[in-house]
Design a protein around this motif. Sequence first.
Motif, PDB file in Angstrom:
ATOM      1  N   HIS A   1       0.805  -1.225   0.000  1.00  0.00           N
ATOM      2  CA  HIS A   1       0.000   0.000   0.000  1.00  0.00           C
ATOM      3  C   HIS A   1       0.837   1.274   0.000  1.00  0.00           C
ATOM      4  N   THR A   2       2.157   1.152   0.154  1.00  0.00           N
ATOM      5  CA  THR A   2       3.020   2.335   0.185  1.00  0.00           C
ATOM      6  C   THR A   2       3.889   2.396  -1.064  1.00  0.00           C
TER       7      THR A   2
ATOM      8  N   ILE B   1       2.844   1.388  -6.653  1.00  0.00           N
ATOM      9  CA  ILE B   1       2.128   2.646  -6.448  1.00  0.00           C
ATOM     10  C   ILE B   1       2.699   3.677  -7.426  1.00  0.00           C
TER      11      ILE B   1
ATOM     12  N   ASP C   1       1.673   3.765   5.016  1.00  0.00           N
ATOM     13  CA  ASP C   1       0.273   4.092   4.785  1.00  0.00           C
ATOM     14  C   ASP C   1      -0.595   3.917   6.013  1.00  0.00           C
ATOM     15  N   ASN C   2      -0.116   3.165   7.004  1.00  0.00           N
ATOM     16  CA  ASN C   2      -0.957   2.836   8.152  1.00  0.00           C
ATOM     17  C   ASN C   2      -0.599   3.732   9.333  1.00  0.00           C
TER      18      ASN C   2
ATOM     19  N   HIS D   1       3.182  10.147   6.688  1.00  0.00           N
ATOM     20  CA  HIS D   1       2.048   9.259   6.428  1.00  0.00           C
ATOM     21  C   HIS D   1       1.649   9.376   4.969  1.00  0.00           C
ATOM     22  N   PHE D   2       1.730   8.246   4.245  1.00  0.00           N
ATOM     23  CA  PHE D   2       1.234   8.180   2.871  1.00  0.00           C
ATOM     24  C   PHE D   2      -0.251   7.873   2.938  1.00  0.00           C
ATOM     25  N   ASN D   3      -1.069   8.832   2.541  1.00  0.00           N
ATOM     26  CA  ASN D   3      -2.504   8.797   2.791  1.00  0.00           C
ATOM     27  C   ASN D   3      -3.245   7.922   1.778  1.00  0.00           C
ATOM     28  N   ALA D   4      -2.900   6.650   1.739  1.00  0.00           N
ATOM     29  CA  ALA D   4      -3.457   5.732   0.740  1.00  0.00           C
ATOM     30  C   ALA D   4      -4.916   5.409   0.992  1.00  0.00           C
ATOM     31  N   HIS D   5      -5.379   5.549   2.234  1.00  0.00           N
ATOM     32  CA  HIS D   5      -6.739   5.142   2.590  1.00  0.00           C
ATOM     33  C   HIS D   5      -7.610   6.337   2.968  1.00  0.00           C
TER      34      HIS D   5
ATOM     35  N   THR E   1       1.718  14.583   6.071  1.00  0.00           N
ATOM     36  CA  THR E   1       0.878  13.669   5.306  1.00  0.00           C
ATOM     37  C   THR E   1       1.014  13.979   3.824  1.00  0.00           C
TER      38      THR E   1
ATOM     39  N   ASP F   1      -0.256  12.712  -0.281  1.00  0.00           N
ATOM     40  CA  ASP F   1      -1.231  11.962  -1.068  1.00  0.00           C
ATOM     41  C   ASP F   1      -0.619  11.345  -2.316  1.00  0.00           C
TER      42      ASP F   1
END
Length: 229
Positions: free
Chosen positions: A15-16, A108, A186-187, A204-208, A218, A220
């Motif tokens: 997810h990252t 990604i 991402d978490n 924080h990679f804002n995947a969600h 953060t 995106d």
Amino acid sequence: MFRGVVSDIFFDLDHTLWDFEKNSELTFQKILSKNQVSVVLNDFMSVYRPINLEYWKMYRENRISKPDLRYQRLKRSFDALHFPISDDTILVLADEYIEHLSSFQHLIPNAVEVLEYLSPNYRLHIITNGFQEIQEKKMRNSNIHHFFEHVIDSESVGVKKPHPRIFKFALEKAQVPAHRSLMIGDNMEADVLGARYLGFHTVHFNAHADGDPNLCKTIDDLLEIKSIL
């Protein structure tokens, strides 16, 4: 923001950098067809994704075993769709999912560009809760393994993010202090809060779409890393 402060960057993988959602869907497309399970793929994925995240959280918290995770996330998904399927078939799908998942290579967007940008000036590492037997395969098959000096996985360490021991192990492995280290993942719970507890800088990679810009930096899009490093 972190230039001149950070020497080592620790990435989460799924997810990252590695596109778990896309690769997972392609894997299910393959194994459902192979086993003649005639569920509608889009319907299945729409219920599977949140269930999978729920079971991974339980797995991180040691409330469920790896075999139970692999079986129950599928069982719950088929039950939610009222799709009749035998336990034997679910067990076959669970095994084949792990067997084939790492063969898909989608990353990604902008992952390679960012890794190429960072690698001349920073030491790069991975900290992952993913299963040991497939994480390195994912990285090698998607041609990003060579960017990383150390790959730390939860099964080898014996605890999962956000447990402090896995971050401490990563720092010891890389021989770098926390105040010179940056964790990108991402978490929010596992990657950001877990790493911050040990004194890492965090992104924080804002995947969600669950980021909190008041808590830490953060982003995106991975390309935003180029503006802070």
